[in-house]
Design an enzyme around this catalytic site. Structure first.
Site, PDB file in Angstrom:
ATOM      1  N   GLN A  42       0.788  -1.061  -0.141  1.00 51.18           N
ATOM      2  CA  GLN A  42       0.136   0.061  -0.117  1.00 51.18           C
ATOM      3  C   GLN A  42       0.988   1.214   0.008  1.00 51.18           C
ATOM      4  O   GLN A  42       0.677   2.282  -0.709  1.00 51.18           O
ATOM      5  CB  GLN A  42      -0.899  -0.261   1.258  1.00 51.18           C
ATOM      6  N   GLU A  43       1.944   1.170   0.657  1.00 49.10           N
ATOM      7  CA  GLU A  43       2.815   2.290   0.957  1.00 49.10           C
ATOM      8  C   GLU A  43       3.448   2.772  -0.306  1.00 49.10           C
ATOM      9  O   GLU A  43       3.853   3.861  -0.515  1.00 49.10           O
ATOM     10  CB  GLU A  43       3.783   2.369   2.054  1.00 49.10           C
ATOM     11  N   THR A  44       4.285   1.746  -0.982  1.00 46.66           N
ATOM     12  CA  THR A  44       5.207   2.033  -1.990  1.00 46.66           C
ATOM     13  C   THR A  44       5.163   1.162  -3.206  1.00 46.66           C
ATOM     14  O   THR A  44       5.696   1.113  -4.077  1.00 46.66           O
ATOM     15  CB  THR A  44       6.620   1.458  -1.497  1.00 46.66           C
ATOM     16  N   PRO A  63      -0.429   3.593  -2.124  1.00 48.46           N
ATOM     17  CA  PRO A  63       0.352   3.136  -1.082  1.00 48.46           C
ATOM     18  C   PRO A  63      -0.044   3.972  -0.111  1.00 48.46           C
ATOM     19  O   PRO A  63      -0.372   4.818  -0.260  1.00 48.46           O
ATOM     20  CB  PRO A  63       1.964   3.212  -0.859  1.00 48.46           C
ATOM     21  N   SER A  64       0.431   5.686   0.942  1.00 47.29           N
ATOM     22  CA  SER A  64       0.597   5.929   1.668  1.00 47.29           C
ATOM     23  C   SER A  64       0.347   6.807   1.842  1.00 47.29           C
ATOM     24  O   SER A  64       1.695   6.764   0.891  1.00 47.29           O
ATOM     25  CB  SER A  64       1.094   6.064   2.706  1.00 47.29           C
TER      26      SER A  64
END
Length: 534
Positions: free
Chosen positions: A109-111, A439-440
């Site tokens: 999700q973040e990257t 992602p973030s």
């Protein structure tokens, strides 16, 4: 070299900590000596037990298979060294696949599967709403603390706290936050966050290994062990307490990685949509984990700059020389490849924060780390940090779209503010901005104690009607310019265009449609279009 780089596992403390905190140090955030971390190599017989456990369930071949688009700065060897630095991670071979699947679900999700080193929507993330915060973790002029690394570590206090855990000095990473992206810290920051309790929240590891036991208040708040609770720890203020697509994405990614790692997640609570925030009345919130200067450096439950999990923080609280037993040099385990360039960001807000006006009223009350529209200017918006609003402006040609919590093309926004700017013309549809993965502001996007905001998709531009008297090269028209016959032929066979007045008359099934449109209708009628894209 730093004389106090974390709390080394197995060393008895000289500080007046309780047996419970000593046990907590050993089971969560204590670290391996740096000399031993530097010796870690894939397949080495001298590797620590937890690293061998990771190699057993997640060999190098699987690392490359699960993350085929990873940035070159994320390597298997520094992943192993980051794991080795924190022996509590994968100390159990049986639990290791579940720990990694959980970690990978959030990393995805973040990257976008380790593709991104840095958050795309870059903002300062400088929290200074409390005096101790400004003193302990001061923002360095010109530096920004947006998401970096596999976890997308954000906010000055997280950079400072991680820096103290690694180097014994908050200013190392406050002065050079880019190290979290360009060195082995891109994985180490992930491991630090994963193992470190931050009352009133337990650590993510404690949620998985069963050492966090919900009390009655937690149960009433629908907090229970599972992936959903780890989302609450990372980004609860933004993604939990109701349906949120980013939280759903995390759960979907976790489900996929769990299947690939052979983890049975049946019956596990994957979402946090019905959860309330961790609070001081919960089991993790009752832990006195901080030395308080205002209480003669006694242990207290509220957060201060001095953490009892870090050897040396007690003496820092008292203003005494450090009591750290570790004298190992700061870790620099192996060279890290030069990172490939971070993708050119899509149009994003200009990071020029200013305190919100006093009339901001209810800003940041319901969502202390959320986003709010500006009262009078559609090109501006507020990003909250710990309940304090900061004002930002979208780039020229963009307006704030509160529905997607991002700057958007003006054609997509219904501006209702009292006075709105006259936006620049909407850009033509080429080139199309690269969508930001879900992602973030990460990614984008929170206290960890702050959540890391996740970036939301950047919309595709909507073309404006062409009203120019010179809109391309009209097919069939001879040029008045001194072009060759080859170029005239090339124009007609490739890039020439139909007059806009004729384009505007095109309708499905119309007898006057151009020949190429009729060809498309013959092989791809509207019914097939709808069937392909329901």
């Amino acid at each position: 070299a730093y004389s106090c780089s974390g709390t080394v596992c197995g060393i008895q403390s000289s500080e007046p900590i309780t047996s419970k905190i000593q046990s907590l140090r050993e089971s969560t955030s204590c670290t391996l000596e740096n000399s031993l971390v530097e010796a870690i190599r894939p397949g080495s017989s001298s590797n620590p037990r937890n690293v061998k456990n990771v190699e057993t369930v997640f060999p190098r071949s699987k690392f490359h298979k699960l993350f085929p688009k990873k940035n070159a700065a994320y390597t298997y060897i520094i992943f192993l060294k980051a794991v080795g630095k924190y022996p509590a991670i994968c100390s159990s071979l049986k639990l290791c696949p579940k720990i990694l699947a959980n970690m990978f679900g959030h990393i995805q999700q973040e990257t976008a599967g380790l593709f991104y080193l840095e958050e795309i929507n870059k903002s300062p993330y400088c929290a200074k709403n409390q005096p101790w915060l400004r003193s302990a973790y001061p923002c360095v002029p010109g530096k920004m603390y947006y998401g970096r690394g596999a976890k997308q570590l954000s906010w000055n206090y997280n950079y400072g706290a991680f820096s103290r855990a690694m180097f014994g000095d908050a200013m190392v990473l406050l002065k050079e936050p880019e190290l979290v992206a360009t060195t082995w810290l891109n994985f180490a920051a992930t491991m630090w966050f994963f193992v470190t309790p931050q009352p009133p929240k337990p650590s993510m590891l404690q949620v998985l290994d069963g050492s966090w036991v919900p009390n009655a208040h937690d149960t009433t708040s629908n907090l229970e062990p599972g992936f959903g609770a780890t989302t609450m720890i990372i980004n609860g203020a933004i993604e939990c307490g109701g349906f949120n697509q980013q939280a759903q994405n995390r759960a979907n990614y976790y489900t996929d990685y769990a299947q690939k790692m052979g983890v049975d997640i049946s019956g596990e609570k994957l979402l946090c949509n019905d959860m309330q925030q961790f609070s001081e009345s919960g089991s993790a919130g009752l832990l006195a984990l901080y030395w308080a200067p205002e209480s003669n450096c006694q242990l207290v439950t509220w957060q201060t700059a001095y953490n009892a999990l870090l050897e040396g923080d007690y003496n820092k609280c008292k203003g005494l020389p450090s009591s750290c037993n570790s004298t190992a040099p700061s870790p620099s385990p192996g060279p890290v490849p030069s990172p490939s360039p971070v993708p050119t960001p899509s149009p994003v807000p200009s990071p020029a924060p200013a305190p919100a006006p006093s009339s901001s009223g209810e800003l940041c009350v319901s969502e202390p780390n959320g986003f709010y529209p500006h009262e009078t200017d559609c090109q501006k918006y507020y990003q909250c940090g710990h309940g304090t609003p900061y004002e930002y402006s979208c780039a020229n040609g963009l307006l704030w779209n509160d529905a997607i919590k991002n700057c958007d093309w003006a054609a997509n926004v219904e501006c209702t503010s009292g006075s709105s700017p006259s936006p620049s013309p909407v850009p033509s549809p080429a080139p199309m901005p690269t969508p930001v993965p879900v992602p973030s502001p990460a990614p984008a996007p929170a206290p960890t104690p702050a959540p890391v905001p996740s970036p939301v998709p950047v919309p595709s531009p909507i073309p404006s009607p062409v009203s120019s008297s010179c809109s391309g090269t009209i097919c069939g028209e001879s040029s008045s310019e001194p072009i060759t016959s080859d170029i005239q032929s090339l124009r007609d066979s490739t890039s020439c265009t139909l007059a806009n007045s004729q384009v505007e008359t095109i309708r499905p099934g119309s007898a006057s449609n151009p020949k190429n449109v009729k060809n498309v209708e013959a092989v791809f009628p509207e019914s097939k279009f709808n069937a392909f894209s329901p």
